[in-house]
Design a protein around this motif. Structure first.
Motif, short mmCIF file in Angstrom:
data_model
loop_
_atom_site.label_atom_id
_atom_site.label_comp_id
_atom_site.label_asym_id
_atom_site.label_seq_id
_atom_site.Cartn_x
_atom_site.Cartn_y
_atom_site.Cartn_z
N TYR A 1 -15.78 -3.71 5.54
CA TYR A 1 -15.02 -3.73 6.80
C TYR A 1 -13.80 -2.81 6.75
O TYR A 1 -13.21 -2.51 7.78
CB TYR A 1 -14.50 -5.13 7.17
CG TYR A 1 -15.53 -6.22 7.23
CD1 TYR A 1 -16.89 -5.96 7.36
CD2 TYR A 1 -15.14 -7.57 7.17
CE1 TYR A 1 -17.82 -6.99 7.41
CE2 TYR A 1 -16.06 -8.60 7.22
CZ TYR A 1 -17.39 -8.30 7.33
OH TYR A 1 -18.31 -9.32 7.38
N ASP A 2 -13.39 -2.47 5.51
CA ASP A 2 -12.19 -1.65 5.36
C ASP A 2 -10.96 -2.37 5.93
O ASP A 2 -10.07 -1.74 6.51
CB ASP A 2 -12.41 -0.30 6.07
CG ASP A 2 -11.57 0.81 5.46
OD1 ASP A 2 -11.02 0.58 4.37
OD2 ASP A 2 -11.47 1.87 6.08
N THR A 3 -10.94 -3.68 5.81
CA THR A 3 -9.77 -4.44 6.31
C THR A 3 -9.08 -5.21 5.18
O THR A 3 -8.13 -5.96 5.45
CB THR A 3 -10.17 -5.44 7.42
OG1 THR A 3 -11.28 -6.23 6.99
CG2 THR A 3 -10.50 -4.74 8.71
N GLU A 4 -9.54 -5.02 3.94
CA GLU A 4 -8.92 -5.81 2.87
C GLU A 4 -7.41 -5.54 2.79
O GLU A 4 -6.62 -6.46 2.61
CB GLU A 4 -9.58 -5.50 1.52
CG GLU A 4 -11.00 -6.09 1.40
CD GLU A 4 -11.70 -5.67 0.13
OE1 GLU A 4 -11.48 -4.53 -0.33
OE2 GLU A 4 -12.49 -6.47 -0.41
N LYS A 5 -7.03 -4.28 2.97
CA LYS A 5 -5.58 -3.98 2.86
C LYS A 5 -4.79 -4.62 4.00
O LYS A 5 -3.64 -5.01 3.82
CB LYS A 5 -5.32 -2.48 2.76
CG LYS A 5 -5.82 -1.65 3.92
CD LYS A 5 -5.47 -0.17 3.69
CE LYS A 5 -6.03 0.75 4.75
NZ LYS A 5 -7.52 0.82 4.75
N TYR A 6 -5.39 -4.74 5.18
CA TYR A 6 -4.68 -5.38 6.30
C TYR A 6 -4.58 -6.89 6.09
O TYR A 6 -3.58 -7.52 6.41
CB TYR A 6 -5.39 -5.07 7.63
CG TYR A 6 -5.45 -3.59 7.91
CD1 TYR A 6 -4.28 -2.84 8.08
CD2 TYR A 6 -6.67 -2.92 7.97
CE1 TYR A 6 -4.34 -1.48 8.32
CE2 TYR A 6 -6.73 -1.55 8.22
CZ TYR A 6 -5.57 -0.84 8.38
OH TYR A 6 -5.62 0.52 8.60
N VAL A 7 -5.64 -7.46 5.54
CA VAL A 7 -5.59 -8.89 5.20
C VAL A 7 -4.49 -9.11 4.17
O VAL A 7 -3.67 -10.04 4.28
CB VAL A 7 -6.97 -9.37 4.66
CG1 VAL A 7 -6.88 -10.77 4.06
CG2 VAL A 7 -8.02 -9.33 5.77
N GLY A 8 -4.44 -8.22 3.17
CA GLY A 8 -3.41 -8.32 2.13
C GLY A 8 -2.01 -8.25 2.74
O GLY A 8 -1.12 -9.03 2.39
#
Ligand code: NAP
Length: 268
Positions: free
Chosen positions: A35-42
């Motif tokens: 999803y390429d959203t791990e950094k935003y979740v972080g």
């Protein structure tokens, strides 16, 4: 209930949604390497007042990363992107591409033994592939994540989950928003003065061993959480159970990750 974070576009909206979700009571966030959203979740976890240890952070290893070495390396990349020391639930995203049951499960077990992941999850498996993975693993499977909603009720997978005592996590629980147009759900929603989306979530949550991970932005985040309070009648549940039309929305054609291989459920 977890907050889903698959944003085909506008990934940066993920930070606000996850922050809103955590502020509202959610304690489970569902992301994936793909999803390429791990950094935003972080970023949301860092910015939130909710202590890290109260949050279940779930992510998934992309099918092309499922060789032994790449599971280990890419999970470390996920840990860095998420800014956490442990992933609470790490899934195999699809048992396809570099997936090899012995090799992939050995790498997941290694991560578990090193304390880098707390639980092992599988996603998009068929029953034969679930049985095969469970035979190979010494660690119990914690969750299986699949498409599940009133138009794809997954009765066999639910029975398997209950028999083997793991969670069935329903993805796409709102059929991507299409539940809002389903006559039976509209009818039930009007009776309870709620929305069809809330009915769909309450119906899923009425089933023992089922969790849900709707993706939402704005006011939908809170509305979905509030669906936990909605008590459907036995007749409402039976009416949705009786829907016989089936519609699978995540297909080989719709997935950029694996469009060149048959899906696990196409082989059974
Ligand atoms: N394991 C897998 O292979 C896999 C595959 C697909 C999805 N997933 C996971 O499951 C999560 C959810 O699936 P999904 O995002 O595909 O679909 P979904 O949750 O069924 O639907 C999301 C859509 O519904 C809308 N929505 C949310 N709450 C609503 C409400 N209360 N009323 C009306 N509309 C509402 C959202 O719009 P707004 O943004 O405007 O709220 C969005 O357009 C994903 O984000 C991902 O974490 C996993």
């Amino acid at each position: 209930m977890g907050i889903g974070t698959w944003y085909p576009d506008q990934r940066q909206r993920c930070v606000d949604s996850v922050l809103t979700a955590l502020g509202h009571g959610y304690r489970h966030v569902d992301t994936a390497q793909q999803y390429d959203t791990e950094k935003y979740v972080g970023e949301a976890i860092q910015r939130s007042d909710v202590p890290r240890e109260e949050i279940t952070v779930a992510t998934k290893v992309r099918p092309s990363n499922l060789s032994y070495d790449r599971v280990l390396e890419s999970t470390k990349e996920s840990l860095d992107a998420l800014g956490v020391e442990t992933i609470d639930l790490l899934y195999v995203h699809y048992p396809l591409k570099a997936y090899d049951v012995e090799e992939t499960m050995a790498a997941f077990t290694e991560l578990y033994e090193q304390g880098l992941i707390d639980n092992i999850g599988l996603s998009n498996y068929s029953i034969p592939l679930l049985d095969e993975a469970m035979d190979v693993l010494d660690v119990p499977v914690f969750a299986h994540q699949v498409e599940m909603h009133p138009l794809l009720q997954q009765q066999h997978l639910l029975e398997h989950a209950r028999k083997h005592d793991y969670w069935l996590v329903a993805y796409r629980p709102l059929v991507g928003g299409k539940v809002m147009e389903m006559p039976a759900l509209i009818d039930i929603a009007e009776k309870h003065d709620v929305t069809p989306a809330q009915v769909s979530l309450a119906w899923l949550l009425s089933k023992e061993r089922v969790a849900v991970v709707p993706k939402a932005t704005g006011d939908h985040v809170a509305a979905n959480w509030d669906a936990r309070q909605l008590e459907l009648t036995a007749d409402d549940v039976a009416r949705i159970d009786a829907i016989s039309r089936e519609e699978r929305t995540v297909t080989r054609e719709s997935s950029v990750m694996i469009h060149d291989e048959p899906m696990p459920w196409e082989e059974t």
